[in-house]
Design a protein around this motif. Structure first.
Motif, short mmCIF file in Angstrom:
data_model
loop_
_atom_site.label_atom_id
_atom_site.label_comp_id
_atom_site.label_asym_id
_atom_site.label_seq_id
_atom_site.Cartn_x
_atom_site.Cartn_y
_atom_site.Cartn_z
N MET A 181 -11.11 26.34 59.68
CA MET A 181 -11.32 25.45 58.78
C MET A 181 -12.07 24.22 59.64
O MET A 181 -12.80 23.51 58.96
N SER A 226 -15.47 25.08 59.19
CA SER A 226 -16.06 24.59 57.75
C SER A 226 -16.20 23.14 57.70
O SER A 226 -17.26 22.73 56.91
N ASP A 277 -19.31 22.33 59.16
CA ASP A 277 -20.33 23.04 58.54
C ASP A 277 -21.00 21.79 57.43
O ASP A 277 -22.21 21.53 57.08
N GLN A 296 -23.96 19.52 56.77
CA GLN A 296 -24.89 19.49 55.79
C GLN A 296 -25.09 18.21 55.04
O GLN A 296 -26.07 17.75 55.01
N SER A 311 -27.52 15.64 43.16
CA SER A 311 -26.87 16.81 42.91
C SER A 311 -25.28 16.74 42.71
O SER A 311 -24.72 17.57 42.38
N LEU A 367 -7.92 18.75 43.66
CA LEU A 367 -8.34 19.86 42.50
C LEU A 367 -9.63 18.96 41.70
O LEU A 367 -10.36 19.55 41.63
N ILE A 420 -12.94 19.48 43.91
CA ILE A 420 -13.42 20.80 43.77
C ILE A 420 -14.14 20.71 42.71
O ILE A 420 -15.29 21.48 42.54
N THR A 447 -20.44 19.16 45.25
CA THR A 447 -21.33 20.51 45.04
C THR A 447 -21.45 21.17 46.38
O THR A 447 -21.61 22.44 46.49
N SER A 486 -20.44 23.43 49.00
CA SER A 486 -19.60 24.41 49.28
C SER A 486 -18.54 24.29 50.10
O SER A 486 -17.63 24.69 50.21
N GLN A 487 -18.96 23.87 51.13
CA GLN A 487 -18.07 23.70 52.41
C GLN A 487 -17.17 22.54 52.13
O GLN A 487 -15.97 22.90 52.37
N VAL A 536 -16.01 22.02 49.17
CA VAL A 536 -15.10 22.87 47.99
C VAL A 536 -14.12 23.64 49.10
O VAL A 536 -12.99 23.67 48.82
N GLU A 537 -14.75 24.41 50.24
CA GLU A 537 -13.85 25.29 50.68
C GLU A 537 -12.72 24.49 51.48
O GLU A 537 -11.49 25.20 51.44
N ALA A 560 -11.27 21.74 50.70
CA ALA A 560 -10.51 21.21 49.58
C ALA A 560 -9.82 22.33 49.13
O ALA A 560 -8.34 22.03 48.82
N ALA A 561 -10.21 23.34 48.93
CA ALA A 561 -9.45 24.62 48.25
C ALA A 561 -8.53 25.16 49.25
O ALA A 561 -7.48 25.63 48.72
N THR A 562 -8.63 25.19 50.32
CA THR A 562 -7.65 25.58 51.34
C THR A 562 -6.67 24.56 51.58
O THR A 562 -5.56 25.25 52.27
#
Lengths: 278, 263
Positions: free
Chosen positions: B35, B38, B41, B45, B58, B201, B204, B208, B210-211, B213-214, B216-218
Motif C-alpha cells: 500500500m 501504491s 505511486d 503521479q 480529467s 466509495l 473510487i 481517475t 488508478s493509484q 482508486v487502488e 481507496a479500494a483496499t
C-alpha cells in the motif's frame, strides 16, 4: 444456545428495509450504463497506466492460475489494447468473471442450505439466517452485474467460475460440519472481495467501477462474519454465535479476528477473464 | 458442561482464537509495503501532473471549493455530495481527496483513543475484552490508513494532514461528551466507520488516478468490516445491505479547515 428467534427475525426485517433503500439506488446506477455503454472509456485509455498496473499485479495472480499464466496474460493483452472498444470488451470480460463468482456463491450457499447443520433442524439459527441472507445478497449482485453487462453490449454470464467450481465440487464430500462449510464460504468470499478490490482500479467504465466498489465491501463483510464464526467454532464456543452476541463472554481475540488486514489483500483475486463467456 | 469446565473452554477458545489471529502482524507487514508503494505511486503521479489543467479536467473539475489553502479563505459550501462542479482549485482533486481521507482516519484514531482512555479511567463502565481488542486493532488500522494517504500527499509535494477533520470533529466531540457506556462508543464508532467507507466509495467513482482508486479500494472494505463487527456487537444484523451506499459520505467541502501547504 442463546438466541432470540423473534429478535433475529426483526433484525432481518430491518435489514430488508435498509436493503430496499440501497436497491433503489441501483436503477440509477444502471441507467448510467446505457450512456456509459456508448463511451465506457470517456477519459481515454492510458496504455502505459493500464499496462503498468497489470504488470504490478502480476505477482498477485491467483495461485491456481500461476502455472498457466493464461488469465493474466489475457488480462494484460486486453488492458494494453488501448482502443476504447478494447477497453469496453475488457470491462465486459471482467464483469462476466465477477458474475461467475456470484453464480458460484449462490450455488454453494444453496448446497449448504440442504445440509442439516446449516439449513436443517440441527442448524444454528443465526448461521442459517446468515447463509440465507448472504445467498440473497449474492443474487442481488448477480442481477446487477448481469444488467450492467447487457447495457455494455455483452452477454451475461449464467455459469459459475469454472476453476473455482472445481474447488467447490472437490470440497463437497467433505462438508460434514458447519466449520467445513464456513471455511469453503470464506474462501469464496475472500476471493470475490479480492477480485472486486483489484477490478475497481482496472475497470474503465465508471458505472462498472462504481457497481464493483459498492459490492466489494459487502463481500468483505461476509468474510468478516465468517471469520468470526469460524473462530468461535474452532474455539468450542459455538454457543456464542448468537444475535445479539454475549459480548461480555467473548474472548478478547474475537474483537479482531474478523478484519485481519489493515488493507484488503488482493492475493486471492481471480484472473480477470477466468469466468468470462467463451 | 460444568462450571469448573467453563474456564477451560474459554482458555481453549482464547488459544484457538489467538492461533487464528496469529498471522495478523505478518499480514500487516505484507500488506503495508504494497500500500505504501501504491500511495507513493499516487503521490508521484500527482506531483508530475500538478499544475496541469488536463489533470484537473480529467478528474472532472470536481473541486467543490471547500479546501482552505494556506492563506486563502474558505469557499462556499458545496452541499452534501462529495464531488460537485465548482470553481477549480490549485490543489489537485486527488490531493484534496487524500487529505479528506487522511483527516477522517486521524479522527477515527483520535476517537478510538479517547474511548480507550475513557475506558481506562472507568468512565464507560465494564468494558468487555473483545470490545477493547476491537478498539485497539481498529485504531491501529486507521493509523495505517492515515499513513498511506499521507505518503501520497507527501509524494505529491504537500505537507501531511495530521489533524482530525475539523468539520466532523465538532459533531463527534459533542456526541462523545454524551457517551457514558460501551454501547454509546460503539454507536459513535459505527457512524465514523460508515462515513469513511461511504467517502471512499464515492472517491473510487470520482478520481481517475488508478493509484488513488487502488488505495481507496483496499481501505473501504476494511472500514466496512469494522462496521459489520460494530453492528454485530450492537445486536444488529452485520451485513444489512447488498450494496454499499454513499449516504454517509463526507463531502469535499469537509476539507474546510484543512491546510494544503506545499512542503
Amino acid at each position: 444456545m442463546d438466541y432470540d428467534q423473534q429478535g433475529l427475525g426483526e433484525l432481518l426485517e430491518e435489514s430488508q428495509d435498509l436493503h430496499a433503500d440501497a436497491m433503489r439506488s441501483q436503477p440509477e446506477l444502471l441507467a448510467e450504463a446505457t450512456e456509459l455503454g456508448q463511451q465506457p472509456n470517456r477519459e481515454g485509455t492510458d496504455r502505459d497506466e493500464a499496462t503498468t498496473f497489470a504488470e504490478r499485479r502480476r505477482s498477485l495472480a491467483a495461485p491456481v492460475m500461476a502455472g498457466t499464466g493464461l488469465g493474466l496474460g489475457l488480462a494484460i493483452a486486453g488492458l494494453a489494447a488501448g482502443a476504447a472498444s478494447a477497453a469496453s470488451a475488457t470491462d465486459v470480460q471482467i464483469l462476466q468473471t465477477q458474475q461467475s463468482l456470484e453464480n458460484l456463491a449462490i450455488a454453494t450457499y444453496g448446497v449448504a442450505l440442504t445440509l442439516p447443520f446449516i439449513g436443517g433442524h440441527s442448524a444454528n439459527p443465526v448461521v442459517k439466517a446468515f447463509v440465507m441472507k448472504t445467498r440473497s445478497q449474492h443474487q442481488d449482485h448477480d442481477n446487477a452485474f448481469g444488467s450492467l453487462i447487457k447495457s455494455l453490449g455483452g452477454k451475461p454470464q449464467n455459469s459459475p467460475d469454472p476453476v473455482l467450481l472445481k474447488v467447490v465440487n472437490k470440497a463437497k464430500p467433505g462438508l460434514k460440519s458447519a466449520a467445513a462449510v464456513v471455511a469453503l464460504a470464506l474462501e469464496l468470499e475472500d476471493g470475490a472481495a479480492a477480485t472486486y478490490v483489484r477490478d475497481a482500479a482496472i475497470l474503465k467504465s465508471v458505472t462498472a467501477k462504481k457497481l464493483t466498489a459498492s459490492i466489494m465491501g459487502v463481500e468483505a463483510q461476509h468474510a468478516a462474519v465468517l471469520r468470526a464464526v469460524q473462530a468461535l467454532l474452532a474455539g468450542g464456543a459455538a454457543g456464542d454465535i448468537a444475535l445479539p452476541p454475549p459480548v461480555a463472554a467473548l474472548p478478547a481475540a474475537a474483537g479482531k479476528v474478523g478484519f485481519p488486514n489493515p488493507f484488503f489483500p488482493t492475493a486471492a483475486a481471480r484472473p480477470l477473464t477466468e469466468g468470462s463467456v467463451r | 458442561m460444568s462450571k469448573n469446565e467453563q474456564p477451560n473452554q474459554m482458555e481453549l477458545s482464547e488459544r484457538e482464537l489467538a492461533r487464528l489471529t496469529a498471522d495478523l502482524d505478518e499480514a500487516h507487514r505484507e500488506a503495508y509495503p504494497k500500500m505504501r508503494e501504491s500511495a507513493l505511486d499516487l503521490g508521484s503521479q500527482l506531483n508530475q501532473t500538478f499544475g496541469r489543467r488536463g489533470f484537473l479536467a480529467s478528474a472532472g473539475a470536481l473541486i467543490a471549493g471547500g479546501a482552505v489553502l494556506a492563506g486563502a479563505g474558505p469557499a462556499a459550501a458545496a452541499g452534501r455530495r462529495m464531488l460537485s462542479p465548482a470553481a477549480a482549485s490549485p490543489v489537485p482533486t486527488d490531493v484534496l481527496v487524500a487529505g479528506l481521507a487522511a483527516s477522517l482516519e486521524n479522527l477515527a484514531v483520535a476517537t478510538y483513543g479517547s474511548a480507550l482512555s475513557a475506558a481506562k479511567a472507568g468512565k464507560l463502565g465494564k468494558v468487555p475484552a473483545a470490545i477493547a481488542t476491537f478498539a485497539v486493532t481498529a485504531q491501529a488500522q486507521h493509523a495505517d490508513h492515515a499513513a498511506a494517504w499521507n505518503s501520497a500527499i507527501s509524494a505529491a509535494g504537500y505537507k501531511k494532514i495530521t489533524v482530525a477533520n475539523p468539520t466532523i470533529a465538532k459533531s463527534v466531540s459533542a456526541a462523545f461528551a454524551k457517551v457514558t457506556n460501551v454501547t454509546g462508543v460503539a454507536e459513535l464508532a459505527l457512524s465514523l466507520e460508515e462515513a469513511a467507507a461511504a467517502t471512499y466509495l464515492e472517491a473510487i467513482g470520482a478520481v481517475t488516478s488508478s493509484q488513488a482508486v487502488e488505495v481507496a479500494a483496499t481501505i473501504q472494505p476494511v472500514e466496512m468490516q469494522h462496521a459489520a463487527i460494530l453492528n454485530f456487537v450492537l445486536g444488529r444484523y452485520p451485513v444489512p445491505v447488498s450494496f454499499a451506499t454513499l449516504a454517509a459520505a463526507a463531502p469535499i467541502s469537509d476539507t474546510k479547515g484543512l491546510v494544503f501547504a506545499k512542503a
